[in-house]
Design a protein around this motif. Sequence first.
Motif, PDB file in Angstrom:
ATOM      1  N   ALA A  44       0.639  -1.200   0.027  1.00 44.87           N
ATOM      2  CA  ALA A  44       0.012   0.073  -0.098  1.00 44.87           C
ATOM      3  C   ALA A  44       0.929   1.123  -0.032  1.00 44.87           C
ATOM      4  CB  ALA A  44      -1.011   0.094   1.204  1.00 44.87           C
ATOM      5  N   GLY A  45       2.161   1.131   0.051  1.00 47.07           N
ATOM      6  CA  GLY A  45       3.099   2.254   0.068  1.00 47.07           C
ATOM      7  C   GLY A  45       3.046   3.145   1.470  1.00 47.07           C
ATOM      8  N   LEU A  46       2.811   2.227   2.701  1.00 50.53           N
ATOM      9  CA  LEU A  46       2.660   2.924   3.851  1.00 50.53           C
ATOM     10  C   LEU A  46       4.132   2.752   4.533  1.00 50.53           C
ATOM     11  CD1 LEU A  46      -0.929   1.847   4.880  1.00 50.53           C
ATOM     12  CD2 LEU A  46      -0.029   4.131   4.189  1.00 50.53           C
ATOM     13  N   VAL A  47       4.567   1.507   4.230  1.00 47.03           N
ATOM     14  CA  VAL A  47       6.010   1.064   4.861  1.00 47.03           C
ATOM     15  C   VAL A  47       6.832   0.593   3.841  1.00 47.03           C
ATOM     16  CG1 VAL A  47       6.857  -0.765   6.195  1.00 47.03           C
ATOM     17  CG2 VAL A  47       4.821   0.309   7.042  1.00 47.03           C
ATOM     18  N   ALA A  48       8.280   0.988   4.033  1.00 48.81           N
ATOM     19  CA  ALA A  48       9.340   0.524   3.144  1.00 48.81           C
ATOM     20  C   ALA A  48      10.541   0.048   4.000  1.00 48.81           C
ATOM     21  CB  ALA A  48       9.574   1.886   2.301  1.00 48.81           C
ATOM     22  N   ARG A  49      11.305  -0.552   3.507  1.00 52.00           N
ATOM     23  CA  ARG A  49      12.746  -0.922   3.974  1.00 52.00           C
ATOM     24  C   ARG A  49      13.858  -0.078   4.014  1.00 52.00           C
ATOM     25  NH1 ARG A  49      13.224  -7.586   3.085  1.00 52.00           N
ATOM     26  NH2 ARG A  49      10.810  -8.234   3.210  1.00 52.00           N
ATOM     27  N   THR A  50      14.522  -0.064   5.216  1.00 48.66           N
ATOM     28  CA  THR A  50      15.599   0.776   5.215  1.00 48.66           C
ATOM     29  C   THR A  50      16.980  -0.107   4.511  1.00 48.66           C
ATOM     30  OG1 THR A  50      16.376   0.011   7.305  1.00 48.66           O
ATOM     31  CG2 THR A  50      14.793   2.109   7.201  1.00 48.66           C
ATOM     32  N   GLY A  51      18.070   0.537   4.372  1.00 49.45           N
ATOM     33  CA  GLY A  51      19.286   0.124   4.020  1.00 49.45           C
ATOM     34  C   GLY A  51      19.495  -1.185   4.837  1.00 49.45           C
ATOM     35  N   ASP A  52      19.317  -1.066   6.066  1.00 54.23           N
ATOM     36  CA  ASP A  52      19.886  -2.368   6.866  1.00 54.23           C
ATOM     37  C   ASP A  52      18.625  -3.277   7.302  1.00 54.23           C
ATOM     38  OD1 ASP A  52      18.091  -0.889   8.465  1.00 54.23           O
ATOM     39  OD2 ASP A  52      19.427  -0.264  10.060  1.00 54.23           O
ATOM     40  N   GLY A  53      17.529  -3.169   6.204  1.00 53.14           N
ATOM     41  CA  GLY A  53      16.729  -4.180   6.506  1.00 53.14           C
ATOM     42  C   GLY A  53      15.426  -4.157   7.554  1.00 53.14           C
ATOM     43  N   ARG A  54      15.679  -2.758   8.031  1.00 56.83           N
ATOM     44  CA  ARG A  54      14.388  -2.413   8.999  1.00 56.83           C
ATOM     45  C   ARG A  54      13.181  -2.015   8.046  1.00 56.83           C
ATOM     46  NH1 ARG A  54      16.932   1.330  13.476  1.00 56.83           N
ATOM     47  NH2 ARG A  54      17.847   2.066  11.697  1.00 56.83           N
ATOM     48  N   PHE A 106       4.241   9.082   3.042  1.00 57.87           N
ATOM     49  CA  PHE A 106       2.672   8.881   2.964  1.00 57.87           C
ATOM     50  C   PHE A 106       2.100   7.982   3.981  1.00 57.87           C
ATOM     51  CE2 PHE A 106      -0.617   6.158   1.004  1.00 57.87           C
ATOM     52  CZ  PHE A 106      -1.565   7.188   0.571  1.00 57.87           C
ATOM     53  N   GLY A 107       2.843   7.204   4.334  1.00 58.12           N
ATOM     54  CA  GLY A 107       2.472   6.226   5.507  1.00 58.12           C
ATOM     55  C   GLY A 107       2.221   7.070   6.859  1.00 58.12           C
ATOM     56  N   SER A 108       3.227   7.898   6.896  1.00 63.72           N
ATOM     57  CA  SER A 108       3.311   8.824   8.353  1.00 63.72           C
ATOM     58  C   SER A 108       1.937   9.604   8.330  1.00 63.72           C
ATOM     59  CB  SER A 108       4.518   9.586   8.418  1.00 63.72           C
ATOM     60  OG  SER A 108       4.602  10.601   9.590  1.00 63.72           O
ATOM     61  N   LEU A 109       1.877  10.180   7.236  1.00 64.82           N
ATOM     62  CA  LEU A 109       0.626  11.396   7.142  1.00 64.82           C
ATOM     63  C   LEU A 109      -0.666  10.453   7.075  1.00 64.82           C
ATOM     64  CD1 LEU A 109       2.102  13.589   4.123  1.00 64.82           C
ATOM     65  CD2 LEU A 109       1.690  14.318   6.461  1.00 64.82           C
TER      66      LEU A 109
END
Length: 264
Positions: free
Chosen positions: A60-70, A76-79
Amino acid sequence: MTEPVPEDATGTRGFRDLLARRERVLGVLATGPMDQRDLRDALDVSRSTAYKALRELEEAGLVARTGDGRYRLTQFGSLAYRRHSEYVAAVGRLTAARTVVETLPDDLLVPLAFVERGHAVVASPHAPERPLDRLDEETDRSNDYRVLSPIAVPRFLPEIHEQVAEGDLVVELLVERGAVEYLREYDRLDDALDTDGFGLFRTDEPIEFGVLACDDRETAALFAYGPQGGVAGMFVSDDPAAYRWADRTYRRYREAAVPVEPLS
């Protein structure tokens, strides 16, 4: 002319459902990036549950992974989460004030400013005069106010009269015709009516709710009355929209009202 797009076609309803269903996950990630293990521990859920939730939120584009896998909330998700949280809080305030809301007339368009950015004061069997006590507090803090009410409360008149006579207060009271005789229980009402700064008006139009407009502080209150005529509760708000509504409402009733004159 562009045809309106059905809500289901835009996925809006499904998106709202997703926000509600994954609210806890979004709330944890709103505190900062987190790996899946820490997220599972924070939510106390299984690996499969956490995986499914994160997959849905990523899609849904609310969450994404960081470079270290977190995992982290996207902008968009925050808003979206913040807006959803505001909505949940607003509904919570409305539910808490339901006792007051349900005693207001169904055809009265209550400004959201009273519910969302105001304070509800509810009468109870053990504190039936709580709303009147709050009214007393609000008027004590004001030196220029107007009250619209279907009922009369004579016990407030001696103090109001004294403050007006001393030049500390300007007040207008607008009540139903039948309430005027009750106000005459105050034996100095005629003196008050002859005092500059004290106005009493009556109307033949039914009044099904009460309004307080504190003009010096631009604060407003909306009163709800129970079946027996007592004050069931009230909203108090210093939001500009609430004050503007109270001002307009009072003026509308004031146009058809007439001054109460001294008997002698």
